[in-house]
Design a protein around this motif. Structure first.
Motif, PDB file in Angstrom:
ATOM      1  N   ALA A 490      26.196  98.375  44.329  1.00  0.00           N
ATOM      2  CA  ALA A 490      24.738  98.438  44.476  1.00  0.00           C
ATOM      3  C   ALA A 490      24.043  98.080  43.160  1.00  0.00           C
ATOM      4  N   TYR A 491      24.570  98.599  42.053  1.00  0.00           N
ATOM      5  CA  TYR A 491      24.006  98.320  40.725  1.00  0.00           C
ATOM      6  C   TYR A 491      24.018  96.810  40.445  1.00  0.00           C
ATOM      7  N   ASN A 492      25.174  96.177  40.696  1.00  0.00           N
ATOM      8  CA  ASN A 492      25.291  94.738  40.443  1.00  0.00           C
ATOM      9  C   ASN A 492      24.334  93.943  41.320  1.00  0.00           C
ATOM     10  N   ASN A 493      24.188  94.358  42.581  1.00  0.00           N
ATOM     11  CA  ASN A 493      23.261  93.664  43.482  1.00  0.00           C
ATOM     12  C   ASN A 493      21.816  93.787  42.998  1.00  0.00           C
ATOM     13  N   ILE A 494      21.454  94.988  42.567  1.00  0.00           N
ATOM     14  CA  ILE A 494      20.091  95.193  42.072  1.00  0.00           C
ATOM     15  C   ILE A 494      19.836  94.332  40.833  1.00  0.00           C
ATOM     16  N   MET A 495      20.803  94.302  39.928  1.00  0.00           N
ATOM     17  CA  MET A 495      20.630  93.525  38.695  1.00  0.00           C
ATOM     18  C   MET A 495      20.502  92.031  38.998  1.00  0.00           C
ATOM     19  N   LYS A 496      21.283  91.567  39.995  1.00  0.00           N
ATOM     20  CA  LYS A 496      21.199  90.145  40.348  1.00  0.00           C
ATOM     21  C   LYS A 496      19.855  89.814  40.996  1.00  0.00           C
ATOM     22  N   LYS A 498      16.842  91.649  40.880  1.00  0.00           N
ATOM     23  CA  LYS A 498      15.588  91.955  40.190  1.00  0.00           C
ATOM     24  C   LYS A 498      15.616  91.708  38.690  1.00  0.00           C
ATOM     25  N   GLY A 499      16.784  91.412  38.149  1.00  0.00           N
ATOM     26  CA  GLY A 499      16.831  91.110  36.730  1.00  0.00           C
ATOM     27  C   GLY A 499      16.662  92.331  35.852  1.00  0.00           C
ATOM     28  N   ASP A 500      15.818  92.223  34.814  1.00  0.00           N
ATOM     29  CA  ASP A 500      15.650  93.298  33.834  1.00  0.00           C
ATOM     30  C   ASP A 500      15.228  94.608  34.486  1.00  0.00           C
ATOM     31  N   HIS A 501      15.869  95.687  34.053  1.00  0.00           N
ATOM     32  CA  HIS A 501      15.477  97.040  34.451  1.00  0.00           C
ATOM     33  C   HIS A 501      15.465  97.889  33.180  1.00  0.00           C
ATOM     34  N   THR A 502      14.324  98.051  32.601  1.00  0.00           N
ATOM     35  CA  THR A 502      14.263  98.816  31.360  1.00  0.00           C
ATOM     36  C   THR A 502      13.854 100.259  31.616  1.00  0.00           C
ATOM     37  N   ASP A 503      13.530 100.577  32.853  1.00  0.00           N
ATOM     38  CA  ASP A 503      13.120 101.933  33.197  1.00  0.00           C
ATOM     39  C   ASP A 503      14.243 102.603  33.979  1.00  0.00           C
ATOM     40  N   GLU A 504      14.777 103.683  33.409  1.00  0.00           N
ATOM     41  CA  GLU A 504      15.928 104.344  34.008  1.00  0.00           C
ATOM     42  C   GLU A 504      15.622 104.913  35.377  1.00  0.00           C
ATOM     43  N   LYS A 505      14.449 105.496  35.551  1.00  0.00           N
ATOM     44  CA  LYS A 505      14.102 106.106  36.829  1.00  0.00           C
ATOM     45  C   LYS A 505      13.965 105.043  37.923  1.00  0.00           C
ATOM     46  N   THR A 506      13.361 103.908  37.545  1.00  0.00           N
ATOM     47  CA  THR A 506      13.186 102.829  38.521  1.00  0.00           C
ATOM     48  C   THR A 506      14.539 102.292  38.981  1.00  0.00           C
ATOM     49  N   LEU A 507      15.429 102.065  38.020  1.00  0.00           N
ATOM     50  CA  LEU A 507      16.742 101.531  38.366  1.00  0.00           C
ATOM     51  C   LEU A 507      17.535 102.529  39.199  1.00  0.00           C
ATOM     52  N   THR A 508      17.477 103.805  38.820  1.00  0.00           N
ATOM     53  CA  THR A 508      18.167 104.840  39.601  1.00  0.00           C
ATOM     54  C   THR A 508      17.631 104.874  41.028  1.00  0.00           C
ATOM     55  N   THR A 513      18.434 103.972  46.655  1.00  0.00           N
ATOM     56  CA  THR A 513      17.845 103.552  47.926  1.00  0.00           C
ATOM     57  C   THR A 513      18.715 102.516  48.617  1.00  0.00           C
ATOM     58  N   LEU A 514      19.267 101.570  47.852  1.00  0.00           N
ATOM     59  CA  LEU A 514      20.154 100.575  48.451  1.00  0.00           C
ATOM     60  C   LEU A 514      21.384 101.245  49.045  1.00  0.00           C
ATOM     61  N   LEU A 515      21.928 102.227  48.348  1.00  0.00           N
ATOM     62  CA  LEU A 515      23.111 102.942  48.849  1.00  0.00           C
ATOM     63  C   LEU A 515      22.817 103.681  50.154  1.00  0.00           C
ATOM     64  N   THR A 516      21.636 104.292  50.248  1.00  0.00           N
ATOM     65  CA  THR A 516      21.307 105.065  51.454  1.00  0.00           C
ATOM     66  C   THR A 516      20.939 104.172  52.628  1.00  0.00           C
ATOM     67  N   ALA A 523      18.244  95.616  54.153  1.00  0.00           N
ATOM     68  CA  ALA A 523      18.094  96.450  52.956  1.00  0.00           C
ATOM     69  C   ALA A 523      17.818  95.606  51.726  1.00  0.00           C
ATOM     70  N   ILE A 524      18.624  94.554  51.513  1.00  0.00           N
ATOM     71  CA  ILE A 524      18.435  93.718  50.329  1.00  0.00           C
ATOM     72  C   ILE A 524      17.138  92.924  50.439  1.00  0.00           C
TER      73      ILE A 524
END
Length: 557
Positions: A490-496, A498-508, A513-516, A523-524
Motif C-alpha cells: 500500500a505504501y509503495n502504491n501511494i508513493m507511486k 501521489k509522489g511527495d508525502h512530507t506530512d506523516e499523518k496524511t501518509l498514514t 485507507t487503501l488497506l481498508t 480504491a486506487i
C-alpha cells in the motif's frame, strides 16, 4: 493383420539442414511428417524412422545448450538502481551452460528411437479406421504398431547423476530438437507418432501412479485439454489392467520412447512381496511392457535410486547404455570454465573475479555441481545488498554464505553415496531457495525505500508508517493489525500515485485507507483523484480517524 506400407517422398534439403529447423519445437507440439533417408540401409522405407530429425553434433550441440541472459550489459550495471540489480539476480537461474554429456545424450536418444521403431511394424487394415482424441477433436488412424517377436534387444538408456547436475535440463534441450508428435498422412488418415513421453515421478509414486502418469503425458502430447487417456488408464482397477491399457495406447499412438524423470522420488520398498508398492517389482512390470511393445524406456535420476531400482547388472543392462551426468563435477579445470562463464553475470558495485582461493572454496562448497554453484553465487549477491554492501567478497565470504544458506551441505556432498543423502540434500537446497527469496524481498524493499528517500529527502520512513498504520488499526478496528507485506504494498502504491508525502499523518491516513478498501475495485482510482488526503473509509467515522491520527500517530525519536 497385414503390415501397412505407404509411399512418401524425401524432402529436398541442403547439407546440414534438418527437416524441422524452421519450426520452434519448444513451443510447437506437433508437426506434419517430413522424411529424410535413414542412415542405415535396413531402416530405409520405415516412415517412423525417416521422419525423425538426425541428432546434432559438435558446435551445434554446444550452441543449442548454451542459454545466456538476454540484454545483460556489464557496462550498464552501474547505471542500474540497487532495486533493479536485486531483481535482476534471479535471472542467474535461467542460465544454461553446455555440459560434457550433452552430445552423447542427443546421439543416445536418437539411436534409442531408431532401435525402438526398427523392432516394430504397423499392422492393420486400411479400411478399418481406429478412432482417437487429439486437440479435443475426434480423429481416425489405421493400424497398431506391433513389436516383432524376433526383434533385437530392447531399446533404452539411463541418465544418472547428482541432483542439480543438469540432467533434466539437458533432457529438455534434447527434446526441444525433436517433435513430440509427428502426423503421417495416409489415404486421408492422420496417423499419430508420439515420438517421446517425459513422465515426471512424484514422491512415493507406485506403479499404478506411473501408469496413470503415462496417460497424462499422452493427453499432453495430443493436446487434449480434458484428461481422456489419463482417465482411461485410471479407471482400470488393478496394476495389471493398467499395464494392459498402456500397452494398447503405446501401440495405438506409435510411441517411441517413455522417459521416467526424477526416479529418486519413487518409493523403494524393502519387502519384495509387496508387489503394489515395490519400485523394484514395478520396474519389472515396465520391462514386461517394453518386451511386449518394444517401446524404449529411459530412466533419469540419481545413482542411489538407480542402484535400488536395478539391484543386479542383468536387469540394469535391459535399460540400455548408462550416461553418467556427474562426471564433469570431479573436473576442477572444467569447473573453472563454468565459474568464468558465471562471473559474466554479476550486479556488485565493482566487478568481482575469483582468485585461486575463492575458486577452490566455491568448488569445495558446491562439489562442482552446477546448480549449487549458481545457488551460492546468487546468495552471495543477495547477501551483498541485504548487508548494505558492507562485506568483503573473498573466500571467507563464500564459505560464510555456503554455511549460512546451505548448512551441512558441504559435509553431505562428500558422501553422496550414503543412504538418503540425496533426500537430505534436497531438503537443504529447498530451504536455501526459500531463504534466498526472503532475503531478496527484504533487500529489494530496503533498496526501494532508499530510492524514495533519496528522491524525496523529506519522505516519511517506511518503518514509521508500518507502526503508525498498525497503531491506528488497533485503535479503530478492535486490535486488528495488517501484515508488513500488505502495508509495504500500500505504501509503495501511494508513493507511486501521489509522489511527495512530507506530512506523516496524511501518509498514514492514505496507506491505512487503501488497506481498508483493498477489496474495492476503485480504491486506487479514489486515491488518484485526491490532491491531498484520501477520504476516510466509509466504515470509519471521520472524527474517529482524526482522533486516532492526533493521539496515536507514532513519531520516532
Amino acid at each position: 493383420m497385414s503390415v501397412l506400407i505407404w509411399d512418401y517422398e524425401y524432402a529436398d534439403l541442403q547439407d546440414g539442414e534438418g527437416q524441422y529447423d524452421n519450426i520452434n519445437l519448444h513451443n510447437v507440439n506437433s508437426v506434419k511428417a517430413v522424411y529424410i533417408p535413414a542412415e542405415f540401409e535396413m531402416d530405409k522405407g520405415n516412415p517412423f524412422i525417416e521422419a525423425l530429425p538426425l541428432p546434432r553434433e559438435g558446435v551445434d550441440v554446444r550452441r543449442s545448450y548454451n542459454k545466456q541472459i538476454n540484454g545483460y550489459d556489464a557496462d550498464k550495471v552501474s547505471d542500474m538502481s540497487d532495486y533493479q540489480r536485486i531483481r535482476a539476480i534471479s535471472q542467474l537461474r535461467e542460465l544454461r551452460f553446455p555440459l560434457p554429456f550433452d552430445e552423447r545424450l542427443e546421439t543416445t536418444i536418437y539411436n534409442t528411437l531408431v532401435t525402438s521403431y526398427r523392432n516394430r511394424k504397423l499392422r492393420g487394415n486400411i479400411d478399418a479406421p481406429i478412432s482417437y482424441d487429439a486437440g479435443d477433436e475426434k480423429q481416425e488412424t489405421v493400424g497398431l504398431l506391433k513389436g516383432r517377436k524376433d526383434g533385437a534387444a530392447n531399446a533404452g538408456f539411463s541418465l544418472i547423476g547428482y541432483s542439480g547436475c543438469g540432467k533434466s535440463t539437458a533432457l529438455g534441450f534434447a527434446f526441444d530438437h525433436i517433435p513430440q508428435v509427428i502426423y503421417h498422412n495416409v489415404n486421408g488418415y492422420r496417423i499419430p507418432q508420439i515420438v517421446y513421453l517425459n513422465v515426471s515421478c512424484f514422491h512415493n509414486n507406485n506403479m499404478s501412479a506411473l501408469y496413470i502418469g503415462i496417460g497424462v503425458a499422452i493427453d499432453d502430447a495430443l493436446e487434449n485439454s480434458n484428461p481422456v487417456y489419463a482417465n482411461i488408464v485410471k479407471k482400470e482397477r488393478t496394476v495389471g489392467e493398467k499395464e494392459a491399457k498402456v500397452n494398447e495406447l503405446v501401440e495405438k499412438f506409435n510411441i517411441g520412447l517413455i522417459v521416467f524423470d526424477e526416479i529418486q522420488l519413487l518409493s523403494f520398498s524393502t519387502n519384495d512381496d509387496d508387489r503394489n508398492n515395490s519400485s523394484r517389482s514395478s520396474f519389472g512390470s515396465l520391462m514386461t511392457l517394453q518386451n511386449n511393445t518394444k517401446v524404449a524406456i529411459g530412466i533419469v535420476g540419481t545413482e542411489e535410486a538407480y542402484t535400488k531400482m536395478f539391484p543386479n547388472l542383468q536387469t540394469a543392462r535391459r535399460i540400455g547404455p548408462n550416461i553418467n551426468a556427474s562426471t564433469y563435477c570431479s573436473s576442477k579445470s572444467f569447473f573453472a570454465v563454468l565459474a568464468k562463464e558465471l562471473l559474466k553475470y554479476q550486479w556488485f558495485d565493482h566487478r568481482v573475479n575469483f582468485d585461486k582461493s575463492m575458486l577452490q572454496t566455491l568448488y569445495d562448497e558446491s562439489h562442482g555441481i552446477i546448480d549449487q554453484m549458481v545457488g551460492i553465487f546468487s546468495a552471495m549477491q543477495y547477501e551483498y545488498f541485504y548487508q548494505d554492501k558492507n562485506v568483503t567478497i573473498d573466500s571467507a565470504y563464500i564459505k560464510k554464505i555456503a554455511a549460512s544458506y546451505y548448512p551441512g551441505l558441504s559435509r553431505l556432498n562428500k558422501n553422496l553415496a550414503s543412504a538418503d543423502a540425496e533426500q537430505k540434500r534436497k531438503a537443504i537446497i529447498d530451504k536455501a531457495a526459500s531463504r534466498q527469496s526472503e532475503i531478496a524481498e527484504i533487500a529489494s524493499q530496503k533498496a526501494f525505500e532508499k530510492e524514495i528517500r533519496n528522491a524525496h529527502p523529506d519522505a516519511i520512513p517506511l518503518e514509521t508508517i508500518i507502526k503508525n498504520v498498525n497503531v491506528l488499526a488497533g485503535f479503530l478496528i478492535n486490535s486488528k493489525t495488517f501484515t508488513e507485506d500488505d502495508i509495504v504494498m500500500a505504501y509503495n502504491n501511494i508513493m507511486k500515485i501521489k509522489g511527495d508525502h512530507t506530512d506523516e499523518k496524511t501518509l498514514t491516513n492514505d496507506v491505512y485507507t487503501l488497506l481498508t478498501e483493498m477489496n474495492s475495485e476503485d480504491a486506487i482510482a479514489k486515491i488518484m483523484k485526491q490532491k491531498s488526503t484520501v477520504p476516510v473509509s466509509r466504515k470509519t467515522a471521520k472524527e474517529s480517524m482524526q482522533k486516532a491520527l492526533d493521539e496515536h500517530t507514532y513519531f520516532p525519536k
